[in-house]
Design a protein around this motif. Sequence first.
Motif, PDB file in Angstrom:
ATOM      1  N   SER A 138      61.102  40.722  49.413  1.00  0.00           N
ATOM      2  CA  SER A 138      59.877  40.850  48.793  1.00  0.00           C
ATOM      3  C   SER A 138      59.522  42.379  48.497  1.00  0.00           C
ATOM      4  O   SER A 138      58.629  42.793  47.795  1.00  0.00           O
ATOM      5  N   SER A 139      59.881  43.426  49.555  1.00  0.00           N
ATOM      6  CA  SER A 139      59.285  44.885  49.719  1.00  0.00           C
ATOM      7  C   SER A 139      60.470  45.541  49.163  1.00  0.00           C
ATOM      8  O   SER A 139      61.453  45.314  48.549  1.00  0.00           O
ATOM      9  N   SER A 140      60.365  46.741  49.473  1.00  0.00           N
ATOM     10  CA  SER A 140      61.212  48.005  49.017  1.00  0.00           C
ATOM     11  C   SER A 140      62.688  47.870  49.449  1.00  0.00           C
ATOM     12  O   SER A 140      62.664  47.266  50.629  1.00  0.00           O
ATOM     13  N   PHE A 204      64.125  40.349  62.899  1.00  0.00           N
ATOM     14  CA  PHE A 204      65.090  41.132  62.007  1.00  0.00           C
ATOM     15  C   PHE A 204      66.413  40.839  62.325  1.00  0.00           C
ATOM     16  O   PHE A 204      67.590  41.175  62.022  1.00  0.00           O
ATOM     17  N   ILE A 205      66.559  40.766  63.951  1.00  0.00           N
ATOM     18  CA  ILE A 205      67.728  40.830  64.562  1.00  0.00           C
ATOM     19  C   ILE A 205      68.313  39.249  64.360  1.00  0.00           C
ATOM     20  O   ILE A 205      69.524  39.030  63.835  1.00  0.00           O
ATOM     21  N   ARG A 206      67.330  38.030  64.201  1.00  0.00           N
ATOM     22  CA  ARG A 206      67.865  36.941  63.724  1.00  0.00           C
ATOM     23  C   ARG A 206      68.378  36.646  62.203  1.00  0.00           C
ATOM     24  O   ARG A 206      69.085  36.178  62.234  1.00  0.00           O
ATOM     25  N   ILE A 207      67.351  37.329  61.420  1.00  0.00           N
ATOM     26  CA  ILE A 207      68.066  37.213  59.932  1.00  0.00           C
ATOM     27  C   ILE A 207      69.129  37.764  59.722  1.00  0.00           C
ATOM     28  O   ILE A 207      69.937  37.475  58.875  1.00  0.00           O
ATOM     29  N   ASN A 208      69.217  39.004  60.466  1.00  0.00           N
ATOM     30  CA  ASN A 208      70.632  39.968  60.478  1.00  0.00           C
ATOM     31  C   ASN A 208      71.862  38.845  60.590  1.00  0.00           C
ATOM     32  O   ASN A 208      72.846  39.045  59.990  1.00  0.00           O
ATOM     33  N   GLY A 209      71.661  38.011  61.400  1.00  0.00           N
ATOM     34  CA  GLY A 209      72.738  37.103  61.806  1.00  0.00           C
ATOM     35  C   GLY A 209      73.027  36.138  60.492  1.00  0.00           C
ATOM     36  O   GLY A 209      73.886  35.135  60.726  1.00  0.00           O
ATOM     37  N   THR A 210      72.330  36.084  59.576  1.00  0.00           N
ATOM     38  CA  THR A 210      72.563  35.117  58.542  1.00  0.00           C
ATOM     39  C   THR A 210      73.077  35.767  57.462  1.00  0.00           C
ATOM     40  O   THR A 210      73.205  35.005  56.216  1.00  0.00           O
ATOM     41  N   VAL A 211      73.418  36.759  57.495  1.00  0.00           N
ATOM     42  CA  VAL A 211      74.096  37.711  56.121  1.00  0.00           C
ATOM     43  C   VAL A 211      75.123  36.918  55.535  1.00  0.00           C
ATOM     44  O   VAL A 211      75.328  36.883  54.255  1.00  0.00           O
ATOM     45  N   GLU A 212      75.788  36.450  56.392  1.00  0.00           N
ATOM     46  CA  GLU A 212      77.066  35.994  55.839  1.00  0.00           C
ATOM     47  C   GLU A 212      76.928  34.363  55.173  1.00  0.00           C
ATOM     48  O   GLU A 212      77.521  33.816  54.393  1.00  0.00           O
ATOM     49  N   LEU A 213      75.825  33.961  55.306  1.00  0.00           N
ATOM     50  CA  LEU A 213      75.225  32.823  54.442  1.00  0.00           C
ATOM     51  C   LEU A 213      74.589  32.912  53.032  1.00  0.00           C
ATOM     52  O   LEU A 213      74.506  32.070  52.348  1.00  0.00           O
ATOM     53  N   ILE A 214      74.533  34.144  52.873  1.00  0.00           N
ATOM     54  CA  ILE A 214      73.899  34.362  51.507  1.00  0.00           C
ATOM     55  C   ILE A 214      75.069  34.563  50.318  1.00  0.00           C
ATOM     56  O   ILE A 214      76.041  34.999  50.495  1.00  0.00           O
ATOM     57  N   ASP A 215      74.775  33.686  49.491  1.00  0.00           N
ATOM     58  CA  ASP A 215      75.748  33.764  48.111  1.00  0.00           C
ATOM     59  C   ASP A 215      75.240  34.753  47.067  1.00  0.00           C
ATOM     60  O   ASP A 215      75.752  35.828  46.348  1.00  0.00           O
ATOM     61  N   TYR A 216      73.887  35.132  47.076  1.00  0.00           N
ATOM     62  CA  TYR A 216      73.256  35.961  46.157  1.00  0.00           C
ATOM     63  C   TYR A 216      72.192  36.647  47.029  1.00  0.00           C
ATOM     64  O   TYR A 216      71.474  36.086  47.609  1.00  0.00           O
ATOM     65  N   PHE A 217      72.091  38.150  46.846  1.00  0.00           N
ATOM     66  CA  PHE A 217      70.976  38.729  47.257  1.00  0.00           C
ATOM     67  C   PHE A 217      70.095  39.425  46.342  1.00  0.00           C
ATOM     68  O   PHE A 217      70.968  40.610  45.693  1.00  0.00           O
ATOM     69  N   ILE A 218      68.874  39.172  46.107  1.00  0.00           N
ATOM     70  CA  ILE A 218      68.179  39.840  44.964  1.00  0.00           C
ATOM     71  C   ILE A 218      66.828  40.523  45.664  1.00  0.00           C
ATOM     72  O   ILE A 218      66.427  40.021  46.892  1.00  0.00           O
ATOM     73  N   CYS A 219      66.530  41.590  45.159  1.00  0.00           N
ATOM     74  CA  CYS A 219      65.207  42.438  45.947  1.00  0.00           C
ATOM     75  C   CYS A 219      64.358  42.677  44.580  1.00  0.00           C
ATOM     76  O   CYS A 219      64.581  43.003  43.422  1.00  0.00           O
ATOM     77  N   ASN A 220      63.029  42.634  45.172  1.00  0.00           N
ATOM     78  CA  ASN A 220      61.849  43.031  44.307  1.00  0.00           C
ATOM     79  C   ASN A 220      61.721  44.469  44.167  1.00  0.00           C
ATOM     80  O   ASN A 220      60.674  45.108  44.454  1.00  0.00           O
ATOM     81  N   SER A 221      62.578  45.293  43.646  1.00  0.00           N
ATOM     82  CA  SER A 221      62.677  46.564  43.236  1.00  0.00           C
ATOM     83  C   SER A 221      63.652  46.867  42.068  1.00  0.00           C
ATOM     84  O   SER A 221      63.976  45.921  41.462  1.00  0.00           O
ATOM     85  N   PHE A 222      63.827  48.230  41.722  1.00  0.00           N
ATOM     86  CA  PHE A 222      64.564  48.392  40.552  1.00  0.00           C
ATOM     87  C   PHE A 222      65.462  49.565  40.862  1.00  0.00           C
ATOM     88  O   PHE A 222      65.052  50.511  41.555  1.00  0.00           O
TER      89      PHE A 222
END
Length: 452
Positions: A138-140, A204-222
Motif C-alpha cells: 500500500s505504500s511506496s 517484516f522478517i515474517r512476511i519475507n518468508g512468504t515471498v514464494e507464495l506470491i503469484d502476483y505482486f502489485i504496488c500502489n505506486s507508479f
Amino acid sequence: MDRPHVLVIPYPAQGHVKPLMELSHRLVEYGFKVTFLNTEFNHKRVMAAMSSRGDDKGGKICMAAIPDGFGLEEDRNQHGKLIESMWNNMPGYLEEFIGKMMSDSNESKIKCVITDWTMAWALKVAAKMGIPRAAFWSSSAAILASVLHLPKLIEDKIVNDNGVPYINNQMIKLSPSMPSMSTNQLVWMCMGKTNMQQEVFDLFIRINGTVELIDYFICNSFYELEPSVFELFPNVQPIGPLLASSPGNFWKEDSTCLSWLDQQTSRSVIYVAFGSFTIFNKQQFEELALGLELSGQPFLWVVRPDLTSGEAAVYPEGFIERVASRGRMVSWAPQKNVLAHPSIACFLSHCGWNSTTEGLSVGVPFLCWPYFADQFLNESYICDVWKVGLKLVSDENGVISRDEIKTKVDMLLGDNEIKTNTLKMKEQTMRSVSDDGTSTKNLEEFIQKIKS
C-alpha cells in the motif's frame, strides 16, 4: 455466466483500507465480483461512515468481516499486540470463511485472494486451499525495497538480527540507481518505542518468508515516480496511484468544508491534515494552532477527535474567535476533493503515502511533518528527490514552533521552483493512470491473468 470472484483483505488501518477499496471498485468496473474482508472492528467503522454518507454499503462490493482475535475493549493502537493476535487467530477464521463460501452453491469460485502483504498469513491460507494469490503493497516502492532487502541488510552488517543499525544515521543505497536513504529512515526504526520497532521488524522478517507464495505482486505506486525500484524488482507491478474516490473511511466526512473553500480566493488556503494515527501533546497542538494564525493565510484544519494525547483538543485562549473569518476546523474531510479545490495553496501533511500521492496528483506543494513509519522516507522523497515541498524543523525541545510554521509557509508559497516541480509531478502522476498509462496497462495485465 458467473462474474469472476476476488477476495480482498486489507490490513486494518485507514491508509491500507482506502487504496484496496479503490482497487476493488476498479475490479468491479472490469466485471469482477469482489468480497472485501475487513476485521469485524473496522467493518463496523467503515459501514457506519458509509451510512453517514448515504453510500449504498459499498455498492457492488460485498462487505464482509472476520474477528481479529482482540476483545472489543482492547486497544488496537497496540500495533504489535494486534499483529500477533491477527497472525494467531485470523488464519482459522479465514479458512472457515472461505470454506463456507466454497460450499455455497450460489457463490462463484474465488479466482484470487488479494491481500495486503502485511497480512501475509492470508497467502498461506489461500495456498493451502489451492487459490491463486496476489500480494498488495500500500505504500511506496522504496519502502517495499527496504523490506525485500532485509536479509541482505543483515548479511551486509547494515542492521543486526533485531533490525538495529550498526551505525546510527548511516547513508545507504539499496541499489546504485536508487536515492540514498538513512538507516534512521528504515520503516521499523520509525515506529516509536523500541519494543514497537522490534515487533514491526519481526513482522517484516515474517512476511519475507512468504515471498514464494506470491503469484502476483502489485504496488500502489507508479513506474515514473520510482523507476529505479521497479528496475530492481521487475516482478512488482505498479498499478497506482489508487486515488481514493470510493468509500472506505473510518470517520464521517464533513463535506461542508467544500462550500467554505468555494468562498476563498484561488491558491490561498493551507490544508492541514495528519492522517489517522498522528497524536500531538498539548504544547505542540497549541504551537500548530498559533502558527496557522501567525501565517495570516486562510486554513482548513482536520482535527480528529483523538488528535491530542490524553484529552480532547483545547485551542489556545481566544484562538477560535481570532481566526473565525479565515480558519475552518473539521473532524474529517473529503481529502481528495479538498486537495483538488482551486483555493488550496499547500498541504501541511504527515506524508502518509495516500496523502502524498493525492497531493502529487493535483500539483499541490507540501509542508512536511512526518509522525511515524514510512512518513520520514516519504518526506525525504518529497523534499530532496522530487523537490515539491519543504521540511518543518523542530527546535531543541523537539517542538515545531509557530515561527517555524510561519517562516516555512512564506518560503513555500514564494518558491517558484517548487511550483514548477509540482506541476511536472501532477502531469506524470495523471499520465500513469490515463487510458494508455503505465499503471493502467499493468492493472489490465494483472486482471487478464487472474481472469484466465
